[in-house]
Design a protein around this motif. Structure first.
Motif, PDB file in Angstrom:
ATOM      1  N   HIS A 215       1.001  -1.282   0.017  1.00 13.07           N
ATOM      2  CA  HIS A 215      -0.023   0.202  -0.026  1.00 13.07           C
ATOM      3  C   HIS A 215       0.845   1.145   0.131  1.00 13.07           C
ATOM      4  CE1 HIS A 215       0.684  -0.469   4.246  1.00 13.07           C
ATOM      5  NE2 HIS A 215       0.604   0.702   4.178  1.00 13.07           N
ATOM      6  N   VAL A 216       1.935   1.011   0.610  1.00 16.46           N
ATOM      7  CA  VAL A 216       2.986   2.311   0.477  1.00 16.46           C
ATOM      8  C   VAL A 216       3.663   2.614  -0.773  1.00 16.46           C
ATOM      9  CG1 VAL A 216       5.149   3.076   1.435  1.00 16.46           C
ATOM     10  CG2 VAL A 216       3.834   1.968   2.966  1.00 16.46           C
ATOM     11  N   LYS A 219       0.687   4.141  -3.124  1.00 19.79           N
ATOM     12  CA  LYS A 219       0.628   5.505  -2.473  1.00 19.79           C
ATOM     13  C   LYS A 219       1.763   6.506  -3.603  1.00 19.79           C
ATOM     14  CE  LYS A 219      -0.001   8.692   1.243  1.00 19.79           C
ATOM     15  NZ  LYS A 219      -0.081   8.701   2.603  1.00 19.79           N
ATOM     16  N   ARG A 220       3.050   5.952  -3.199  1.00 12.00           N
ATOM     17  CA  ARG A 220       4.226   6.801  -3.844  1.00 12.00           C
ATOM     18  C   ARG A 220       4.019   6.596  -5.418  1.00 12.00           C
ATOM     19  NH1 ARG A 220       9.097   3.595  -1.923  1.00 12.00           N
ATOM     20  NH2 ARG A 220      10.087   4.801  -3.528  1.00 12.00           N
ATOM     21  N   ARG A 222       1.271   6.442  -7.175  1.00 13.85           N
ATOM     22  CA  ARG A 222       0.249   7.524  -7.524  1.00 13.85           C
ATOM     23  C   ARG A 222       0.765   8.740  -7.522  1.00 13.85           C
ATOM     24  NH1 ARG A 222      -4.927   4.017  -4.946  1.00 13.85           N
ATOM     25  NH2 ARG A 222      -5.598   3.038  -6.845  1.00 13.85           N
ATOM     26  N   ALA A 223       1.299   9.030  -6.354  1.00 11.86           N
ATOM     27  CA  ALA A 223       2.105  10.353  -6.104  1.00 11.86           C
ATOM     28  C   ALA A 223       2.850  10.705  -7.350  1.00 11.86           C
ATOM     29  CB  ALA A 223       2.511  10.691  -4.923  1.00 11.86           C
ATOM     30  N   GLY A 228      -4.326   6.189 -11.381  1.00 10.79           N
ATOM     31  CA  GLY A 228      -5.113   5.817 -10.284  1.00 10.79           C
ATOM     32  C   GLY A 228      -5.659   4.635 -10.671  1.00 10.79           C
ATOM     33  N   SER A 231      -7.587  -0.493  -7.002  1.00 15.75           N
ATOM     34  CA  SER A 231      -7.058  -1.565  -6.522  1.00 15.75           C
ATOM     35  C   SER A 231      -7.857  -2.646  -5.735  1.00 15.75           C
ATOM     36  CB  SER A 231      -5.792  -1.321  -5.352  1.00 15.75           C
ATOM     37  OG  SER A 231      -6.199  -0.581  -4.473  1.00 15.75           O
TER      38      SER A 231
END
Length: 231
Positions: A215-216, A219-220, A222-223, A228, A231
């Motif tokens: 999940h980390v 997140k990274r 996507r940033a 997007g 998931s």
């Protein structure tokens, strides 16, 4: 909901949350059924995938991880599940396709005959792909690698056909018609990379967990990329 389906749900509820085996006679008494019916219902749940430990005279214990979701689904929800399962069966991952077929068979087994027939003949169809997806026997390895957060060794060919060996941290796979896309952290490039499924030659699981959480990474990613993918 049929009487039998309701009874199976009540049995699951009676077994759920217990840390120690419960005697069959006690379960039968609590549920208001005969011991013979209880044994038959336990056999039915086991056939549908319930990991129930125990035997007559010993007691029964439901191991975590099993639910019987279709019992409280509306027809709209069941149609959505059936449509999704039909789509999965058209993908090149045969193991996943077979899992979808087994799941729908189990769901169907818990439904009244009229509801099962309605879902099976709903008329909601999945179109045949315009082109046959390439064979991808490595997909189960990829799915397991994503699930377990394992480093994978990948043999990959770029757009010019030049093959490279890479260590990747896979965290997402997008299934699109005619083309799948793998998202991963590439140790060779030390950055996020997207790999086309049709250019993957082979994947092998190293058995090592990558030093981050999925999940980390998502997140990274996507940033950093603005993607997007669901998931």
């Amino acid at each position: 909901m049929s009487q039998r389906a309701t009874r199976l749900l009540h049995l699951l509820e009676a077994l759920g949350g217990r840390r120690r085996p419960v005697a069959g006679a006690r379960l039968a008494e609590d549920l208001g059924v005969s011991l013979r019916t209880l044994y038959r219902d336990i056999a039915t749940l086991r056939e549908q995938g319930a990991d129930i430990l125990g035997d007559p005279g010993v007691g029964y214990l439901l191991r975590p991880g099993f639910l019987l979701p279709p019992l409280n689904f509306s027809e709209d929800e069941l149609e959505a599940l059936a449509l999704g399962a039909r789509w999965v069966t058209r993908q090149p991952d045969r193991a996943l396709a077979q899992a979808a077929e087994r799941a729908m068979t189990r769901i169907g087994a818990t439904l009244p005959a009229s509801t099962r027939l309605s879902i099976e003949t709903s008329g909601l169809l999945v179109p045949t792909p315009s082109q046959t997806p390439p064979d991808a026997p490595w997909l189960p390895t990829l799915r397991l690698g994503i699930r377990l957060e394992h480093v994978l060794r990948m043999h990959y060919a770029d757009g010019q056909g030049q093959a490279t060996q890479r260590l990747i941290w896979p965290f997402a796979m997008a299934f699109m018609e005619g083309l799948g896309m793998l998202a991963a952290w590439c140790e060779l490039r030390r950055d996020f990379r997207h790999f086309r499924a049709d250019r993957v030659i082979a994947l092998a699981d190293t058995g090592e967990r990558y030093p981050s959480r999925r999940h980390v990474l998502i997140k990274r990613w996507r940033a950093a990329t603005g993607y997007g993918l669901d998931s």
